[in-house]
Design an enzyme around this catalytic site. Structure first.
Site, short mmCIF file in Angstrom:
data_model
loop_
_atom_site.label_atom_id
_atom_site.label_comp_id
_atom_site.label_asym_id
_atom_site.label_seq_id
_atom_site.Cartn_x
_atom_site.Cartn_y
_atom_site.Cartn_z
N CYS A 1 10.46 13.98 50.28
CA CYS A 1 9.99 12.26 50.76
C CYS A 1 9.26 12.44 52.33
CB CYS A 1 10.00 11.63 50.38
SG CYS A 1 8.84 9.92 49.74
N GLU A 2 9.32 14.17 51.59
CA GLU A 2 8.34 14.47 53.43
C GLU A 2 8.12 15.69 54.01
OE1 GLU A 2 11.01 13.22 57.06
OE2 GLU A 2 12.36 11.95 55.83
#
Ligand SMILES: *Cc1c(COP(=O)(O)O)cnc(C)c1O
Length: 417
Positions: A339-340
């Site tokens: 999640c980046e």
């Protein structure tokens, strides 16, 4: 439809049997990479190869290198533990690091390995630990040679402003002090100028600076057993890139040793990347293909398992492993599941048409791959296998959900409803 083979094994079969993501290490390549160092120096100069455990600390890999006669460069009590478990002899282990705790120093002294001392502070602490344990400890002084290799600043470790080593002009004084300390035996000088170095001339420059110190020390009546020039030889990550060989490294540094006016001490080298880097691939599965701002290929491994692209902007070659012979038809950006937005493995690569379920192999991931992995985003780490001539051994089990909560505690007061 041809498949990628690695170590004589069809990687599509490996994915079916062991799942993905999966680190796959080719034993023959690993051994060949180590022997290239041995062969480059054997018969030329008295040299020991201390493999840098931080590059890849898998016990099976360490054991293979131990059997080949490797020593070890360790950076923590944990890496010392790994090296010893793998059977590396303690007289061929150097305990490095710029921030060693009392427990680290005790572990080093008790096991009888050499310590690379990074500060006057540490020298005093080490002497007192050695005295308390009633032992003598062999040391090297970590020198800041003030050289600037042309690599990513995050992995240039011999710059004047680097956190590592004793300032060059203060080394002789500190050696004189160490020489007179009880429980301390000054054996050598140590430096490490950086990593992924493709131009060997910086090694010659470092060797020059180190032998200058050896000569100054000789003039002060101090003789050394070894000079350790660290690791750092680069590998070819990009197609067409040419990496220097250990023989080229030898040809760069040995003339400096041979022309030294005094009998120069033996040589220690600490390669990590150039031994394990090319020997592994990371195999992952495509979860989604999305035609958006870019053509994104989303795979099941991200910077949780391979942080080099995100951290160093590193390049890794990627291929579609289950259709290895198909020519490229579209430009894709391969991204991980984290999640980046920085979780990008490979940008703008020409690949055959990619579909969900395809396998992507990421090359040259044996160094600073698994060893820098994490469980970020609640992802158990992947398995590792060792392949050799068509034979497969599991060398690390895939972690389970239990591993994600291992050692965590919920306070009793939160257990009530
Ligand atoms: C990291 C490191 C190495 C290994 O470097 P490579 O670039 O992987 O060869 C060797 N010695 C020291 C002191 C290190 O910090």
């Amino acid at each position: 439809m041809s498949h990628l083979y690695f170590g004589g094994v069809d990687v599509v079969d490996l994915a079916a049997e062991y799942g993905t993501p999966l680190y796959i290490t080719d034993e023959n390549m690993l051994i060949a990479n180590f022997r290239r160092y041995k062969d480059a120096f054997d018969g030329y100069y008295d040299t020991d190869i201390y493999y840098a455990v931080k590059a890849n600390g898998n016990l099976a890999i360490l054991k293979l290198l131990a059997r080949e006669g490797a020593g070890a460069d360790v950076f923590s009590t944990g890496e010392l533990h790994l090296a010893r478990l793998a059977g590396i002899e303690t007289d061929k282990i150097l305990f490095n690091g710029n921030s060693k705790s009392d427990d680290d120093l005790i572990a080093a002294v008790e096991s009888g390995v050499k310590v690379s001392v990074d500060s006057p502070d540490e020298l005093d602490a080490l002497a007192s630990v050695a005295e308390q344990l009633g032992k003598e400890t062999g040391i090297a002084i970590r020198v800041n040679p003030e050289v600037s290799p042309d690599v990513n600043p995050k992995i240039a470790t011999g710059l004047k402003e680097s956190k590592f080593g004793i300032p060059y002009t203060e080394v002789v004084e500190l050696c004189k002090r160490a020489k007179n300390m009880r429980n301390i035996s000054l054996l050598g000088l140590h430096c490490h100028i950086g990593s992924q170095i493709l131009d060997v001339s910086v090694f010659r420059y470092a060797a020059d600076k180190m032998l200058e110190l050896v000569t100054s020390l000789h003039e002060s009546g101090i003789e050394l057993e070894f000079v350790d020039l660290g690791g750092g030889l680069g590998i070819a990550y990009r197609p067409g890139e040419i990496a220097p060989t250990p023989a080229e490294l030898r040809d760069a540094i040995l003339p400096v040793f041979k022309r030294a006016e005094i009998a120069p001490p033996k040589l220690i080298l600490e390669p990590g990347r150039s031994i394990v880097g090319p020997a592994s691939i990371l195999l992952c599965r495509v979860n989604a293909v999305k035609h958006a701002y870019r053509n994104f290929v989303a795979v099941d491994a991200g910077f949780n398992l391979l942080i080099r692209p995100a951290m160093y902007d590193a390049y890794h070659e990627v291929v579609v492993a289950n259709r290895y012979d198909e020519p490229g038809s579209e430009v894709y950006t391969v991204v991980g599941p984290i999640c980046e937005s920085g979780d990008i493995i490979a940008r703008d690569r020409l690949l055959p048409e990619v579909r969900r379920g395809d396998l992507i192999a990421i090359f040259d991931t044996g160094a600073y791959g698994f060893s820098m992995s994490s469980q970020y985003n609640g992802r158990p780490r992947c398995a590792e296998v060792l392949v050799k001539d068509g034979h497969v051994d599991l060398i690390r089990e895939r972690e389970s959900l239990d591993d994600i909560i291992r050692n965590q505690k919920i306070p009793e007061r939160l257990m009530q409803a």
